[in-house]
Design an enzyme around this catalytic site. Structure first.
Site, short mmCIF file in Angstrom:
data_model
loop_
_atom_site.label_atom_id
_atom_site.label_comp_id
_atom_site.label_asym_id
_atom_site.label_seq_id
_atom_site.Cartn_x
_atom_site.Cartn_y
_atom_site.Cartn_z
CG ASP A 242 -28.49 -4.68 -31.09
OD1 ASP A 242 -28.97 -3.72 -30.46
OD2 ASP A 242 -29.09 -5.25 -32.04
CG ASP B 94 -32.22 -6.75 -30.33
OD1 ASP B 94 -32.18 -5.74 -29.59
OD2 ASP B 94 -31.85 -6.74 -31.52
CD GLU B 95 -30.16 -2.88 -26.72
OE1 GLU B 95 -29.16 -2.21 -26.44
OE2 GLU B 95 -31.12 -2.43 -27.34
P1 TTP Z 1 -33.23 -3.20 -33.00
O1 TTP Z 1 -32.06 -3.87 -32.36
O2 TTP Z 1 -33.26 -1.71 -33.02
O3 TTP Z 1 -33.35 -3.64 -34.54
P2 TTP Z 1 -33.06 -5.05 -35.21
O4 TTP Z 1 -32.51 -6.03 -34.26
O5 TTP Z 1 -34.28 -5.48 -35.95
O6 TTP Z 1 -31.99 -4.68 -36.31
P3 TTP Z 1 -30.45 -4.26 -36.08
O7 TTP Z 1 -30.16 -4.33 -34.63
O8 TTP Z 1 -29.67 -5.26 -36.89
O9 TTP Z 1 -30.36 -2.88 -36.63
O10 TTP Z 1 -34.56 -3.69 -32.34
C1 TTP Z 1 -34.77 -5.03 -31.90
C2 TTP Z 1 -36.17 -5.48 -32.20
O11 TTP Z 1 -37.11 -4.57 -31.63
C3 TTP Z 1 -36.49 -5.50 -33.68
O12 TTP Z 1 -36.12 -6.72 -34.30
C4 TTP Z 1 -37.98 -5.28 -33.70
C5 TTP Z 1 -38.25 -4.44 -32.46
N1 TTP Z 1 -38.48 -3.03 -32.87
C6 TTP Z 1 -39.80 -2.59 -33.05
O13 TTP Z 1 -40.76 -3.35 -32.86
N2 TTP Z 1 -40.01 -1.30 -33.45
C7 TTP Z 1 -38.99 -0.42 -33.68
O14 TTP Z 1 -39.23 0.74 -34.05
C8 TTP Z 1 -37.63 -0.89 -33.49
C9 TTP Z 1 -36.46 0.04 -33.74
C10 TTP Z 1 -37.44 -2.19 -33.08
MG MG Z 2 -30.90 -5.53 -32.98
#
Ligand code: TTP
Ligand code: MG
Length: 364
Positions: A11, A109-110
């Site tokens: 992720d 992103d994962e």
């Molecule tokens: P996440 O993987 O939940 O968050 P992240 O990558 O920003 O941070 P981390 O994994 O380090 O905790 O979500 C991936 C992307 O999805 C994030 O960069 C932006 C988008 N997103 C939104 O647009 N709204 C949201 O409420 C969430 C949780 C994520």
């Molecule tokens: Mg993330």
């Protein structure tokens, strides 16, 4: 342990913000928020994500940008550039997937990777491979966190365990001990409502859940109890499923930081969701025919509504038109909205993808 699988969950860290930092290295080390600047937009709109520097101030995804600015006065704001995030995702996961026997995207992103064969089921080799994967991601100017475990459910929890830039390896003999102290809401699919119901039963951690009588869980949660109960014991047989053919649907949804009946806020988020979903079509060469939305009210009542076009298209405007029209009656409802989603379905490839296909399938 013979027969045990080895699964990675990777992720990306603060993904949208990390993509922005690649483009704007001068912002590195600063608290950066991806979202509309509240000083320029009358405070509407929500945070999409924030760098870990901004999170230190309490800034979180889905929080109103006005609140984020109050928490972090020096924050830099940048509006989202979804095309950039989709392109970056395709590039980085193009490299990540080469580390796997089987690869399953879990969104922008994962991803899950099955690495059992290429590591011969050896956990030391798996750890080294995960470190190599992280290096490959770093060479593209991004960082990710990786969980290594005997199955997807545990790998997912492990990748979240030491964010950012984490590597957490959970070998089979320590799975239950690893899970025991972790809050139950880290299990994928345990949202606020289930979490509250579990809390009433005195279940706060995954260990509490594992120890809870299975029959009572079945009575209270029905079919879902089996999955939850299994995951709590570290059991998850679901395979890492390689992606073949066009996806059934592509979509995006957001849970508001606080339930809202402010229609401007809801509309602003709808536009972000549309902006985020559309570039995925272009990048993957897909056309859609059906536009759907999902609305969950404060009382968790959840509705979906969809509208099909007469022909497939890749155009953005029909998504916006249909989604806005579908949303209208829900805005008039009066209840606060908790979650909003946009989904495109009835997908197909614009044109046959691989040359081998067009060669053997005849003229298209
Ligand atoms: P996440 O993987 O939940 O968050 P992240 O990558 O920003 O941070 P981390 O994994 O380090 O905790 O979500 C991936 C992307 O999805 C994030 O960069 C932006 C988008 N997103 C939104 O647009 N709204 C949201 O409420 C969430 C949780 C994520
Ligand atoms: Mg993330």
């Amino acid at each position: 342990m013979a027969g045990s699988r080895i699964v990675f969950h990777a992720d990306m860290d603060a993904f949208y913000a990390a993509c922005e930092l690649k483009m704007h290295p001068e912002w590195r080390g600063k608290p950066l928020i991806v979202g509309p600047d509240p000083r320029e937009t009358r405070g509407r709109g929500v945070v999409l994500t924030a760098t870990y520097e901004a999170r230190q101030f309490g800034v979180r995804s889905a929080m109103p940008v006005s609140q984020a600015l109050r928490l972090c006065k020096d924050a830099l704001f940048t509006p989202p550039d979804f095309g950039l995030y989709v392109r970056t995702s395709r590039e980085v996961f193009g490299a990540v997937r080469t580390f796997s026997d089987a690869f399953e995207s879990g969104g922008i992103d994962e991803a899950f990777l099955d690495v059992t064969a290429r590591t011969s089921g050896d956990w030391d080799r798996a750890r080294a491979l995960a470190a190599e994967l992280k290096d490959a991601v770093r060479s593209q100017g991004l960082t990710c966190s990786v969980g290594v475990a005997p199955n997807k459910a545990v790998a997912k929890i492990a990748s979240d365990f030491q964010k950012p830039d984490g590597l957490t390896v959970v070998e089979p003999d320590v799975v239950e001990a690893f899970l025991a102290p972790i809050p139950v809401n880290r299990i994928q699919g345990v949202g606020r409502k289930t979490n509250e119901r579990l809390e009433v039963l005195g279940i706060r951690t995954i260990g509490d859940l594992a120890a809870y009588p299975r029959v009572r869980l079945d009575e209270l949660f029905g079919a879902w109890a089996e999955h939850m109960g299994n995951v709590a014991r570290g059991i998850d047989d679901s395979p890492v499923q390689a992606w073949t053919g066009p996806p059934k649907s592509i979509g995006s949804e957001t849970t508001f930081h606080e339930d809202t009946r402010d229609s401007e806020t809801v509309r602003a988020v709808l536009e972000d969701l549309i902006d985020s979903v559309h570039p995925q079509l272009e990048e993957d060469g897909l056309v859609y025919r059906t536009v759907g939305i999902k609305v969950r009210f404060e009382d968790f009542e959840t509705h979906t509504a969809a509208k099909s076009l007469r022909v497939h298209t890749q155009d953005k405007e029909p998504i916006a038109e249909q989604a806005r029209a579908l949303l209208r009656p829900f805005l008039a409802d009066g209840r606060r909205i908790r979650l909003l989603g946009v989904r495109l379905s009835n997908l197909k490839y614009e044109k046959p993808r691989a040359t081998s296909l067009s060669r053997f399938d005849g003229p298209s």
